[in-house]
Motif scaffolding. Structure first.
Motif, PDB file in Angstrom:
ATOM      1  N   GLN A 110      -7.700 -58.859 -52.127  1.00 54.73           N
ATOM      2  CA  GLN A 110      -8.719 -57.918 -51.657  1.00 54.73           C
ATOM      3  C   GLN A 110      -9.261 -58.311 -50.274  1.00 54.73           C
ATOM      4  O   GLN A 110     -10.464 -58.331 -50.027  1.00 54.73           O
ATOM      5  N   LYS A 111      -8.347 -58.618 -49.365  1.00 60.15           N
ATOM      6  CA  LYS A 111      -8.705 -58.966 -47.991  1.00 60.15           C
ATOM      7  C   LYS A 111      -7.995 -58.013 -47.041  1.00 60.15           C
ATOM      8  O   LYS A 111      -6.793 -57.813 -47.138  1.00 60.15           O
ATOM      9  N   ARG A 112      -8.754 -57.443 -46.147  1.00 56.10           N
ATOM     10  CA  ARG A 112      -8.178 -56.561 -45.138  1.00 56.10           C
ATOM     11  C   ARG A 112      -8.469 -57.069 -43.728  1.00 56.10           C
ATOM     12  O   ARG A 112      -8.421 -56.318 -42.763  1.00 56.10           O
ATOM     13  N   ASP A 113      -8.804 -58.340 -43.601  1.00 53.97           N
ATOM     14  CA  ASP A 113      -9.172 -58.903 -42.301  1.00 53.97           C
ATOM     15  C   ASP A 113      -8.256 -60.057 -41.891  1.00 53.97           C
ATOM     16  O   ASP A 113      -8.661 -60.952 -41.156  1.00 53.97           O
ATOM     17  N   ILE A 114      -7.018 -60.042 -42.392  1.00 50.25           N
ATOM     18  CA  ILE A 114      -6.063 -61.073 -41.988  1.00 50.25           C
ATOM     19  C   ILE A 114      -5.511 -60.704 -40.615  1.00 50.25           C
ATOM     20  O   ILE A 114      -4.471 -60.056 -40.484  1.00 50.25           O
ATOM     21  N   TRP A 115      -6.255 -61.046 -39.591  1.00 48.61           N
ATOM     22  CA  TRP A 115      -5.921 -60.701 -38.205  1.00 48.61           C
ATOM     23  C   TRP A 115      -5.989 -61.977 -37.380  1.00 48.61           C
ATOM     24  O   TRP A 115      -7.030 -62.635 -37.310  1.00 48.61           O
ATOM     25  N   PHE A 116      -4.875 -62.338 -36.778  1.00 50.76           N
ATOM     26  CA  PHE A 116      -4.812 -63.542 -35.957  1.00 50.76           C
ATOM     27  C   PHE A 116      -4.580 -63.154 -34.503  1.00 50.76           C
ATOM     28  O   PHE A 116      -3.731 -62.299 -34.212  1.00 50.76           O
ATOM     29  N   LYS A 117      -5.308 -63.782 -33.597  1.00 47.89           N
ATOM     30  CA  LYS A 117      -5.137 -63.546 -32.170  1.00 47.89           C
ATOM     31  C   LYS A 117      -4.706 -64.834 -31.494  1.00 47.89           C
ATOM     32  O   LYS A 117      -5.233 -65.910 -31.806  1.00 47.89           O
ATOM     33  N   THR A 118      -3.756 -64.733 -30.596  1.00 48.28           N
ATOM     34  CA  THR A 118      -3.302 -65.911 -29.856  1.00 48.28           C
ATOM     35  C   THR A 118      -2.647 -65.470 -28.556  1.00 48.28           C
ATOM     36  O   THR A 118      -2.293 -64.288 -28.387  1.00 48.28           O
ATOM     37  N   ASN A 119      -2.499 -66.409 -27.642  1.00 47.92           N
ATOM     38  CA  ASN A 119      -1.829 -66.169 -26.364  1.00 47.92           C
ATOM     39  C   ASN A 119      -0.537 -66.980 -26.325  1.00 47.92           C
ATOM     40  O   ASN A 119      -0.503 -68.132 -26.783  1.00 47.92           O
ATOM     41  N   LEU A 120       0.503 -66.364 -25.769  1.00 49.38           N
ATOM     42  CA  LEU A 120       1.810 -67.018 -25.702  1.00 49.38           C
ATOM     43  C   LEU A 120       2.327 -67.002 -24.270  1.00 49.38           C
ATOM     44  O   LEU A 120       2.336 -65.946 -23.611  1.00 49.38           O
ATOM     45  N   LYS A 121       2.756 -68.155 -23.814  1.00 50.76           N
ATOM     46  CA  LYS A 121       3.408 -68.243 -22.509  1.00 50.76           C
ATOM     47  C   LYS A 121       4.863 -67.762 -22.635  1.00 50.76           C
ATOM     48  O   LYS A 121       5.359 -67.596 -23.750  1.00 50.76           O
ATOM     49  N   PRO A 122       5.528 -67.512 -21.512  1.00 55.95           N
ATOM     50  CA  PRO A 122       6.935 -67.085 -21.606  1.00 55.95           C
ATOM     51  C   PRO A 122       7.788 -68.077 -22.393  1.00 55.95           C
ATOM     52  O   PRO A 122       7.727 -69.281 -22.175  1.00 55.95           O
ATOM     53  N   ARG A 123       8.539 -67.578 -23.360  1.00 53.69           N
ATOM     54  CA  ARG A 123       9.438 -68.359 -24.223  1.00 53.69           C
ATOM     55  C   ARG A 123       8.694 -69.372 -25.108  1.00 53.69           C
ATOM     56  O   ARG A 123       9.306 -70.275 -25.665  1.00 53.69           O
ATOM     57  N   GLU A 124       7.406 -69.185 -25.265  1.00 57.52           N
ATOM     58  CA  GLU A 124       6.637 -70.137 -26.089  1.00 57.52           C
ATOM     59  C   GLU A 124       6.748 -69.770 -27.568  1.00 57.52           C
ATOM     60  O   GLU A 124       6.850 -68.589 -27.933  1.00 57.52           O
ATOM     61  N   LYS A 125       6.707 -70.803 -28.422  1.00 60.19           N
ATOM     62  CA  LYS A 125       6.753 -70.624 -29.875  1.00 60.19           C
ATOM     63  C   LYS A 125       5.486 -71.200 -30.486  1.00 60.19           C
ATOM     64  O   LYS A 125       4.986 -72.231 -30.038  1.00 60.19           O
ATOM     65  N   LYS A 126       4.995 -70.555 -31.543  1.00 57.94           N
ATOM     66  CA  LYS A 126       3.793 -71.025 -32.225  1.00 57.94           C
ATOM     67  C   LYS A 126       3.919 -70.792 -33.728  1.00 57.94           C
ATOM     68  O   LYS A 126       4.600 -69.866 -34.170  1.00 57.94           O
ATOM     69  N   LEU A 127       3.226 -71.637 -34.465  1.00 58.68           N
ATOM     70  CA  LEU A 127       3.110 -71.457 -35.918  1.00 58.68           C
ATOM     71  C   LEU A 127       1.633 -71.345 -36.244  1.00 58.68           C
ATOM     72  O   LEU A 127       0.866 -72.288 -36.036  1.00 58.68           O
ATOM     73  N   ILE A 128       1.224 -70.199 -36.719  1.00 57.82           N
ATOM     74  CA  ILE A 128      -0.175 -69.946 -37.062  1.00 57.82           C
ATOM     75  C   ILE A 128      -0.335 -70.138 -38.571  1.00 57.82           C
ATOM     76  O   ILE A 128       0.285 -69.429 -39.374  1.00 57.82           O
ATOM     77  N   ASN A 129      -1.144 -71.104 -38.960  1.00 60.21           N
ATOM     78  CA  ASN A 129      -1.324 -71.441 -40.374  1.00 60.21           C
ATOM     79  C   ASN A 129      -2.578 -70.772 -40.936  1.00 60.21           C
ATOM     80  O   ASN A 129      -3.584 -70.624 -40.237  1.00 60.21           O
ATOM     81  N   TYR A 130      -2.517 -70.404 -42.208  1.00 56.62           N
ATOM     82  CA  TYR A 130      -3.691 -69.902 -42.918  1.00 56.62           C
ATOM     83  C   TYR A 130      -3.567 -70.274 -44.392  1.00 56.62           C
ATOM     84  O   TYR A 130      -2.528 -70.769 -44.844  1.00 56.62           O
ATOM     85  N   VAL A 131      -4.634 -70.061 -45.132  1.00 51.25           N
ATOM     86  CA  VAL A 131      -4.722 -70.523 -46.521  1.00 51.25           C
ATOM     87  C   VAL A 131      -5.047 -69.350 -47.434  1.00 51.25           C
ATOM     88  O   VAL A 131      -5.890 -68.503 -47.106  1.00 51.25           O
ATOM     89  N   LEU A 132      -4.392 -69.299 -48.594  1.00 50.51           N
ATOM     90  CA  LEU A 132      -4.694 -68.307 -49.631  1.00 50.51           C
ATOM     91  C   LEU A 132      -4.980 -69.033 -50.942  1.00 50.51           C
ATOM     92  O   LEU A 132      -4.296 -70.003 -51.284  1.00 50.51           O
ATOM     93  N   ARG A 133      -5.988 -68.545 -51.675  1.00 50.42           N
ATOM     94  CA  ARG A 133      -6.343 -69.133 -52.976  1.00 50.42           C
ATOM     95  C   ARG A 133      -6.269 -68.053 -54.059  1.00 50.42           C
ATOM     96  O   ARG A 133      -7.203 -67.277 -54.240  1.00 50.42           O
TER      97      ARG A 133
END
Length: 448
Positions: A110-133
């Protein structure tokens, strides 16, 4: 062609920056009516905005696949625990971008706010972590991942849809089980609240002769070994092994009551799983029986390597039923399945003495053949009400009724003890720790 145009419009989103620029352009046109000296400035500003808008569209759409995203999730989730998940994202554009990410998590949260914002440089890779219970066992369906990319101009966002629908099962708390397993292997159960049991006597199963350390029983000193070594040596004894430990879980309506999102049945299931694992680590045999108005699962006590996984799979499927427990059937199953004297841990719940008295004749018959430990729950909400000061007459009535129910729980403990039946009255949150404490105490005192 129509499909391409449709996808273009469907995945193009205008930003606040564009609307703000359009508002400024409209204001300039309005002011030009009152200040003729503005001349063609509003028209130039409008066409500059149009050119920047088209440049922004070209930047984001000239690359067919400018962004890649993928969900990182475990094969299964652990009930009532924080489960780590992540979204891997990679920028394939030749310029930096700002992205917003939506991960379509199961509706059970019952969550509708799973929204992640981030900035990426050219050819950059990222792993955005979050938790669910999660707070219920069963299958949880994840949807797609949607990424909204924005260029440095920031007039539009391009949406990328990554189809990654998957179904993950939520099992009883195996993360909690592993935590206790590591503590039990390293004999550090006291670090997480498991109290140290003072031994009264010791088992006669000899293990080894070892150097004396502070706290060892003087009665176990081996004088012959001490004379040979020149240091105090003591005989080390181990607990008796291959004893049978059965968890019996009541699935009736009494176990439907929720506390902090989990039902009493889920608390009992989590505690049973941990207790079975600790018993197997202590080289005992663990078994499982579930019961309601009809028989559920019966797993005889064993110590095979895959036995714990068999118990886990059985507990995963259990659900609460809405009729009272058939105690006569339970006694018949106990007599049929459990052939030798065993520790029988019965997870149930009593809200009144009358509820206990209906089951007491059968509990006494089980206790005649086995060491019976009845585990039931303290109502924490009623305890809070009984501790709150009463502000008016209605508050006095509520406080009195809450205190009566709390007192009934204590009377149930005394009633069971009067008939030689051990019991644990525990809050749902401390159920696992209190159950393991009592199991270790019973083993230390050799009561089985």
């Amino acid at each position: 062609m129509k499909k391409i145009i449709s996808l273009f419009y469907r995945n193009l989103f205008l930003t606040n920056r564009l609307f703000a620029a359009l508002t400024c352009s409209v204001v300039l046109f309005l002011l030009s009516f009152f200040f003729p000296w503005l001349g063609i400035i509003p028209t130039l500003a409008f066409w500059v905005l149009i050119i920047l808008f088209l440049m922004d569209v070209l930047l984001l759409y000239r690359t067919a696949n400018g962004v890649f995203a993928k969900r990182h999730a475990p094969e299964r989730l652990s009930n009532s625990d924080n489960n780590d998940l992540g979204v891997y994202i990679e920028n394939w554009y030749s310029f930096p971008i700002s992205v917003g990410i939506i991960d379509e998590i199961p509706f059970q949260f019952q969550k509708r706010d799973i929204w992640f914002k981030t900035n990426l440089k050219p050819r950059e890779k990222k792993l955005i972590n979050y938790v669910l219970r999660p707070t219920r066992r069963g299958e949880y369906e994840f949807g797609d991942i949607r990424v909204y990319a924005k260029s440095p101009l920031g007039f539009i966002r391009r949406r990328y849809n990554f189809e990654q629908a998957e179904t993950l099962p939520v099992y009883p708390s195996f993360l909690q089980m592993r935590k206790y397993e590591l503590m039990a292997i390293s004999n550090r159960l006291t670090d997480i609240g498991i109290k140290k049991i003072r031994r009264i006597g010791h088992s006669m199963e000899f293990e080894q002769v070892k150097n004396y350390v502070q706290g060892d029983d003087y009665r176990t000193i081996n004088w012959k070994a001490t004379a040979r070594q020149g240091n105090l040596m003591v005989n080390s004894y181990t607990d008796e092994k291959s004893q049978h430990v059965y968890c019996i879980i009541d699935k009736s309506r009494a176990m439907k009551m929720p506390f902090e999102g989990l039902s009493l049945l889920d608390y009992a299931i989590n505690a049973s799983l941990v207790l079975s694992n600790v018993a197997l680590l202590k080289e005992d045999k663990a078994g499982l029986i579930t019961i309601s108005e009809k028989l559920g699962v019966v797993i005889p006590a064993e110590r095979r390597p895959a036995h714990l996984n068999k118990i886990l799979e059985a507990l995963y499927k259990e659900k609460t039923r809405y009729l009272e427990t058939n105690m006569e059937l339970l006694f018949a199953i106990v007599r049929k399945v459990i052939k030798q004297r065993s520790l029988v841990v019965f997870f149930t719940n009593y809200e009144s003495l009358n509820a206990l008295h209906r089951q007491l004749p059968f509990l006494k018959r089980i206790a005649k053949y086995h060491l019976l430990l009845v585990v039931f729950f303290e109502n924490t909400e009623l305890k809070k009400l009984s501790e709150q000061p009463a502000a008016d007459v209605e508050g006095i009535y509520i406080k009195t009724i809450a205190e009566k129910f709390a007192y009934d729980k204590k009377l149930i403990v005394k009633e069971l003890a009067k008939h030689g039946i051990q019991s644990i009255l525990s809050t749902p949150q401390n159920l696992t720790i209190n159950t393991i404490n009592r199991y270790l105490e019973i083993k230390a005192k050799q009561k089985i």
